[in-house]
Scaffold this motif. Structure first.
Motif, PDB file in Angstrom:
ATOM      1  N   ARG A 110       0.905  -1.281  -0.106  1.00 10.02           N
ATOM      2  CA  ARG A 110       0.027   0.030   0.068  1.00 10.02           C
ATOM      3  C   ARG A 110       0.881   1.173   0.019  1.00 10.02           C
ATOM      4  NH1 ARG A 110      -4.054  -0.106   4.962  1.00 10.02           N
ATOM      5  NH2 ARG A 110      -4.724   1.727   3.918  1.00 10.02           N
ATOM      6  N   LEU A 111       1.868   1.221   0.653  1.00 11.79           N
ATOM      7  CA  LEU A 111       2.926   2.524   0.759  1.00 11.79           C
ATOM      8  C   LEU A 111       3.566   2.413  -0.506  1.00 11.79           C
ATOM      9  CD1 LEU A 111       4.104   1.785   4.381  1.00 11.79           C
ATOM     10  CD2 LEU A 111       2.854   3.787   3.621  1.00 11.79           C
ATOM     11  N   ALA A 112       3.744   1.513  -1.186  1.00  9.67           N
ATOM     12  CA  ALA A 112       4.478   1.620  -2.520  1.00  9.67           C
ATOM     13  C   ALA A 112       3.706   2.204  -3.639  1.00  9.67           C
ATOM     14  CB  ALA A 112       4.825   0.127  -3.106  1.00  9.67           C
ATOM     15  N   ALA A 113       2.256   1.974  -3.330  1.00  3.94           N
ATOM     16  CA  ALA A 113       1.265   2.740  -4.199  1.00  3.94           C
ATOM     17  C   ALA A 113       1.258   4.139  -3.983  1.00  3.94           C
ATOM     18  CB  ALA A 113      -0.131   2.094  -4.102  1.00  3.94           C
ATOM     19  N   LYS A 114       1.588   4.507  -2.890  1.00  2.82           N
ATOM     20  CA  LYS A 114       1.900   5.986  -2.558  1.00  2.82           C
ATOM     21  C   LYS A 114       3.274   6.643  -2.790  1.00  2.82           C
ATOM     22  CE  LYS A 114      -1.727   5.593   0.935  1.00  2.82           C
ATOM     23  NZ  LYS A 114      -2.068   5.653   2.685  1.00  2.82           N
ATOM     24  N   ASN A 115       4.145   5.872  -3.481  1.00  2.00           N
ATOM     25  CA  ASN A 115       5.327   6.223  -3.508  1.00  2.00           C
ATOM     26  C   ASN A 115       6.278   6.538  -2.330  1.00  2.00           C
ATOM     27  OD1 ASN A 115       5.122   5.787  -6.250  1.00  2.00           O
ATOM     28  ND2 ASN A 115       4.075   7.754  -6.504  1.00  2.00           N
ATOM     29  N   LEU A 116       5.688   6.111  -1.214  1.00  2.00           N
ATOM     30  CA  LEU A 116       6.540   6.249   0.052  1.00  2.00           C
ATOM     31  C   LEU A 116       7.702   5.103   0.291  1.00  2.00           C
ATOM     32  CD1 LEU A 116       3.866   7.348   2.610  1.00  2.00           C
ATOM     33  CD2 LEU A 116       5.358   8.933   1.098  1.00  2.00           C
ATOM     34  N   VAL A 117       7.271   3.936  -0.465  1.00  2.00           N
ATOM     35  CA  VAL A 117       8.349   2.851  -0.442  1.00  2.00           C
ATOM     36  C   VAL A 117       8.296   2.422  -1.841  1.00  2.00           C
ATOM     37  CG1 VAL A 117       8.072   0.339  -0.025  1.00  2.00           C
ATOM     38  CG2 VAL A 117       7.786   2.105   1.673  1.00  2.00           C
ATOM     39  N   SER A 118       9.464   1.743  -2.295  1.00  2.00           N
ATOM     40  CA  SER A 118       9.811   1.292  -3.776  1.00  2.00           C
ATOM     41  C   SER A 118      10.184  -0.197  -3.516  1.00  2.00           C
ATOM     42  CB  SER A 118      10.906   2.000  -4.238  1.00  2.00           C
ATOM     43  OG  SER A 118      11.988   2.144  -3.512  1.00  2.00           O
ATOM     44  N   SER A 119      10.349  -0.928  -4.583  1.00  2.00           N
ATOM     45  CA  SER A 119      10.407  -2.272  -4.540  1.00  2.00           C
ATOM     46  C   SER A 119      11.276  -2.758  -5.693  1.00  2.00           C
ATOM     47  CB  SER A 119       9.436  -3.295  -4.264  1.00  2.00           C
ATOM     48  OG  SER A 119       8.513  -3.042  -5.294  1.00  2.00           O
ATOM     49  N   GLU A 120      12.271  -3.470  -5.946  1.00  2.00           N
ATOM     50  CA  GLU A 120      12.817  -4.099  -6.922  1.00  2.00           C
ATOM     51  C   GLU A 120      12.894  -5.471  -6.796  1.00  2.00           C
ATOM     52  OE1 GLU A 120      16.527  -2.237  -7.555  1.00  2.00           O
ATOM     53  OE2 GLU A 120      15.951  -0.386  -7.396  1.00  2.00           O
ATOM     54  N   PRO A 121      12.925  -6.306  -7.941  1.00  2.00           N
ATOM     55  CA  PRO A 121      12.997  -7.847  -7.861  1.00  2.00           C
ATOM     56  C   PRO A 121      14.525  -8.100  -7.183  1.00  2.00           C
ATOM     57  CG  PRO A 121      12.314  -7.117 -10.132  1.00  2.00           C
ATOM     58  CD  PRO A 121      12.369  -5.746  -9.328  1.00  2.00           C
ATOM     59  N   HIS A 122      14.041  -9.150  -6.204  1.00  4.43           N
ATOM     60  CA  HIS A 122      15.332  -9.765  -5.644  1.00  4.43           C
ATOM     61  C   HIS A 122      16.156  -8.731  -4.631  1.00  4.43           C
ATOM     62  CE1 HIS A 122      14.804 -12.764  -8.811  1.00  4.43           C
ATOM     63  NE2 HIS A 122      15.295 -11.742  -9.693  1.00  4.43           N
ATOM     64  N   HIS A 123      15.686  -7.337  -4.546  1.00  3.77           N
ATOM     65  CA  HIS A 123      16.211  -6.586  -3.396  1.00  3.77           C
ATOM     66  C   HIS A 123      15.177  -6.173  -2.697  1.00  3.77           C
ATOM     67  CE1 HIS A 123      19.930  -5.940  -5.712  1.00  3.77           C
ATOM     68  NE2 HIS A 123      19.215  -5.904  -6.725  1.00  3.77           N
ATOM     69  N   GLY A 124      13.822  -6.670  -2.605  1.00  2.00           N
ATOM     70  CA  GLY A 124      12.963  -6.121  -1.569  1.00  2.00           C
ATOM     71  C   GLY A 124      12.443  -4.825  -1.581  1.00  2.00           C
ATOM     72  N   PHE A 125      12.101  -4.559  -0.360  1.00  2.00           N
ATOM     73  CA  PHE A 125      11.371  -2.945  -0.171  1.00  2.00           C
ATOM     74  C   PHE A 125      12.515  -2.103   0.335  1.00  2.00           C
ATOM     75  CE2 PHE A 125       7.590  -5.722  -0.672  1.00  2.00           C
ATOM     76  CZ  PHE A 125       6.763  -4.955  -1.275  1.00  2.00           C
TER      77      PHE A 125
END
Length: 228
Positions: A55-70
């Motif tokens: 949910r926080l990623a949808a608000k751009n407060l958190v980002s994620s990358e494959p194999h690297h997590g949040f």
């Protein structure tokens, strides 16, 4: 059903706590967010943590990358410039629509939110500036302004951009130690001008004032380095 509702409640609670820690600077830009550590920190399951981070990623407060997590969203001058440009376009459009669509009840909501904002001290009890109460009152006033817009998608997009802007706000500093982004550090003069234009249903003037407020971020610099 009860179990599902309980899981949702826990996810919402941990979402609010992580969000507060991000906006409060306790979780720093670029910091890795590991499920086991967050689960222990907030006393919830890793499933609740995962849902909150999504949910926080949808608000751009958190980002994620494959194999690297949040991780907490990393802040950059380019990112700030792009965000400022997008906010200027989207928020001014949403405000113009709100002035056109909003009814008398909306006007009352805006007036009440502005009164709370104007009466809220900039600094908190610890002398921190801006304090948490001021940040909440400021965000509530801008949310109320756009609430009159009948287009839900436009409102949601504007709200998402403002949420990310709150993260940047935590790490912005005047370019010079004795400088302020506002003639009045709390911005009351600018926000009063915005309120007056909205109450007069002057969409052109209101959009111009709002764009000016958003543009003030160009006078600030990012400072995300830990204190020495």
């Amino acid at each position: 059903m009860a179990r599902g509702a309980g899981q949702q409640t826990r996810s919402e609670a941990v979402h609010d706590r992580i969000r507060a820690d991000i906006l409060g600077g306790r979780l720093r830009p670029g910091e890795r967010l590991k499920f086991p550590e967050l689960s222990e920190r907030y006393g919830v399951s890793t499933g609740a943590v995962r849902e909150a981070l999504l949910r926080l990623a949808a608000k751009n407060l958190v980002s994620s990358e494959p194999h690297h997590g949040f991780q907490v969203t990393d802040l950059t001058p380019r990112g700030l410039a792009e965000l400022t440009d997008a906010r200027s376009e989207i928020e001014s459009l949403a405000l113009t629509r709100a002035i056109s669509d909003g009814d008398l009840a909306w006007e009352g909501q805006v007036l009440a939110a502005h009164h709370t904002f104007e009466q809220t001290p900039l600094a908190d009890d610890n002398g921190d500036e801006p304090g948490e109460a001021w940040l909440v009152a400021h965000a509530d006033f801008h949310t109320a302004l756009l609430a009159g817009c009948a287009n839900r998608r436009l409102r949601d997009l504007a709200a998402s951009l403002r949420e990310e802007a709150e993260l940047y706000r935590r790490w912005l500093r005047p370019a010079a130690p004795d400088a302020h982004a506002f003639a009045d550090p709390a911005g009351h003069e600018e926000h009063r001008a915005l309120l007056d234009a909205v109450m007069a249903r002057d969409s052109e003037q209101a959009a111009a004032v709002l764009r000016g407020l958003i543009a003030l971020t160009a006078e600030l610099v990012l400072d995300t380095e830990p204190p020495a």
